[in-house]
Design an enzyme around this catalytic site. Sequence first.
Site, PDB file in Angstrom:
ATOM      1  N   SER A   1      -8.076   4.097  34.174  1.00 36.32           N
ATOM      2  CA  SER A   1      -8.468   2.856  33.494  1.00 36.32           C
ATOM      3  C   SER A   1      -9.234   1.936  34.440  1.00 36.32           C
ATOM      4  CB  SER A   1      -7.223   2.140  32.966  1.00 36.32           C
ATOM      5  OG  SER A   1      -6.273   1.956  34.005  1.00 36.32           O
TER       6      SER A   1
ATOM      7  N   LYS B   1      -6.477  -3.183  26.740  1.00 39.01           N
ATOM      8  CA  LYS B   1      -7.319  -4.105  27.504  1.00 39.01           C
ATOM      9  C   LYS B   1      -8.751  -4.232  27.027  1.00 39.01           C
ATOM     10  CE  LYS B   1      -4.438  -2.920  31.277  1.00 39.01           C
ATOM     11  NZ  LYS B   1      -3.858  -1.925  30.368  1.00 39.01           N
TER      12      LYS B   1
ATOM     13  N   ASN C   1       4.696  -0.987  35.433  1.00 38.59           N
ATOM     14  CA  ASN C   1       4.930  -1.471  34.068  1.00 38.59           C
ATOM     15  C   ASN C   1       5.058  -2.994  34.014  1.00 38.59           C
ATOM     16  OD1 ASN C   1       4.859   1.186  33.469  1.00 38.59           O
ATOM     17  ND2 ASN C   1       7.039   1.404  32.988  1.00 38.59           N
TER      18      ASN C   1
ATOM     19  N   LYS D   1     -42.793 -17.043  10.867  1.00 39.44           N
ATOM     20  CA  LYS D   1     -41.340 -16.923  10.910  1.00 39.44           C
ATOM     21  C   LYS D   1     -40.690 -17.621  12.099  1.00 39.44           C
ATOM     22  CE  LYS D   1     -38.867 -14.594   8.614  1.00 39.44           C
ATOM     23  NZ  LYS D   1     -38.775 -13.192   8.252  1.00 39.44           N
TER      24      LYS D   1
ATOM     25  N   THR E   1     -19.574 -26.367  -4.500  1.00 38.29           N
ATOM     26  CA  THR E   1     -18.505 -25.388  -4.721  1.00 38.29           C
ATOM     27  C   THR E   1     -19.216 -24.222  -5.399  1.00 38.29           C
ATOM     28  OG1 THR E   1     -17.928 -26.211  -6.904  1.00 38.29           O
ATOM     29  CG2 THR E   1     -16.728 -27.185  -5.053  1.00 38.29           C
ATOM     30  N   HIS E   2     -18.809 -23.013  -5.106  1.00 37.22           N
ATOM     31  CA  HIS E   2     -19.489 -21.804  -5.612  1.00 37.22           C
ATOM     32  C   HIS E   2     -20.960 -21.783  -5.197  1.00 37.22           C
ATOM     33  CE1 HIS E   2     -16.037 -21.535  -8.490  1.00 37.22           C
ATOM     34  NE2 HIS E   2     -16.194 -22.850  -8.496  1.00 37.22           N
TER      35      HIS E   2
ATOM     36  N   ASN F   1     -36.819 -17.241  12.977  1.00 41.42           N
ATOM     37  CA  ASN F   1     -35.588 -16.641  12.474  1.00 41.42           C
ATOM     38  C   ASN F   1     -34.337 -17.223  13.146  1.00 41.42           C
ATOM     39  OD1 ASN F   1     -36.984 -14.891  10.752  1.00 41.42           O
ATOM     40  ND2 ASN F   1     -37.291 -13.408  12.420  1.00 41.42           N
TER      41      ASN F   1
END
Length: 467
Positions: free
Chosen positions: A32, A334, A119, A292, A164-165, A294
């Site tokens: 690791s 991790k 550990n 553009k 709303t919506h 973006n």
Amino acid sequence: MSKSDTSKPANSMWGGRFASGPDAIMTAINASIRFDQRLYAQDIAGSRAHAAMLAQQGIITSNDAQAIREGLLTILSEIESGAFEFSDALEDIHLNIESRLTQMIGEAGKRLHTARSRNDQVALDFRLWVRGQCDSAIEGITALMRAFVMQAEAGADWVMPGFTHLQTAQPVTWGHHMLAYVEMLSRDRGRFEDARRRMNECPLGAAALAGTGFPIDRAFTAKELGFDRPTANSLDSVSDRDFALEFLSAASICALHLSRFAEELVIWSSAQFRFVRLSDRWTTGSSIMPQKKNPDAAELLRAKIGRIMGAQVALLTVMKGLPLTYSKDMQEDKEQVFDAADTLMLALAAMTGMVGDMTANRDVLAQSAAMGFSTATDLADWLVRSLNLPFREAHHVTGTLVAMAESAGVDLPDLSLEQMQSVHSGITQAVFSVLGVENSVRSRQSYGGTSPVRVAEQVARWKAALG
Ligand code: ARG
């Protein structure tokens, strides 16, 4: 192809009972070090505290402890300068550092691991790392809250459509909308604070799983490492990763909040909305379409939740069903947390920059606020207040007026008094005063409402709280 490594000697750190070294593929799946080297500073801090405690308790000599503590500082600078050579054969950060220490100071280095196991060592290192990330998240969120509060202060009374919506609902103020995110972020911050408080117990001294027969002082190491107290159960100490899961959970919810504002920015910065202008610093151009601009940063922020939530699901899945105590499965904890933490910190910094730089198009917001019969509720409320109509009836009368305006292709304030009276004879000229968006937002003075006076109060509260 598997390359046999039987010619290699057994691992120098634990190979006593082994006749030969591991298969090359075993080393590849087992090691690791490539990712857990990120824990070097925590590993060294933990070992230095452990050595000091061992000496204080007379378990090792103070000469040995001093050699260990100094050697570890040398290793710290070797790692930070890039001079340290990490080895896959030594599996992880713990064995890499310990092996180098012994190479440097000899016999004393071999005494460091007394009354300890990898550990409790990994449980400690990882907990220290995640604790530090809670602090970074708290800091990053606070900076973003400040940026939103500045926007709210500038536009406490700018009207804009509330949705709303994603349909026009009622006019609201820009400041109110900005402060909605401050509230969300403040809860996010609270989640990191809570998680930090809960994880702030020191697992060091749990040893492999059962504690140790050496007369260690766990309160000493806990204090040395900034923990509130040692953990109370050695089995739990080496086997749970709920502290990391809490971090990921808080990170997921925070990233979710960021994704919602990111989406609003994508919509708001479009040519059709033009509610905000994002600065050149947070946008990109197109290689083919010259017009553009973006909102890439916003789009990426909208997406980052995917990685963070993915990490949370991955770690929950790794931990699910594991018997107590430590299992090697847990080494898979991790990378998920590292990636999620990196992603969150980057996302917070990017959002803070974007919010600080964005410019609201005040006029466009105001024009848009008046569209879509946004003051219909104000009209219904006026009918209740001035004509004493029951709200349901007022709702029906208003709906009829909206339909009338819609078929005439005009807004509510453009209807004549006669047209209004044809729907309800009691309506008077006074109704027109509530149909403007400015009046509409000013009227919503209930606590927590969108009125500029309430927004100004909340801005003041947040400015005081955030310093
Ligand atoms: N690299 C290991 C991990 O991350 C450290 C603990 C190993 N303990 C063990 N008994 N093999 O989990």
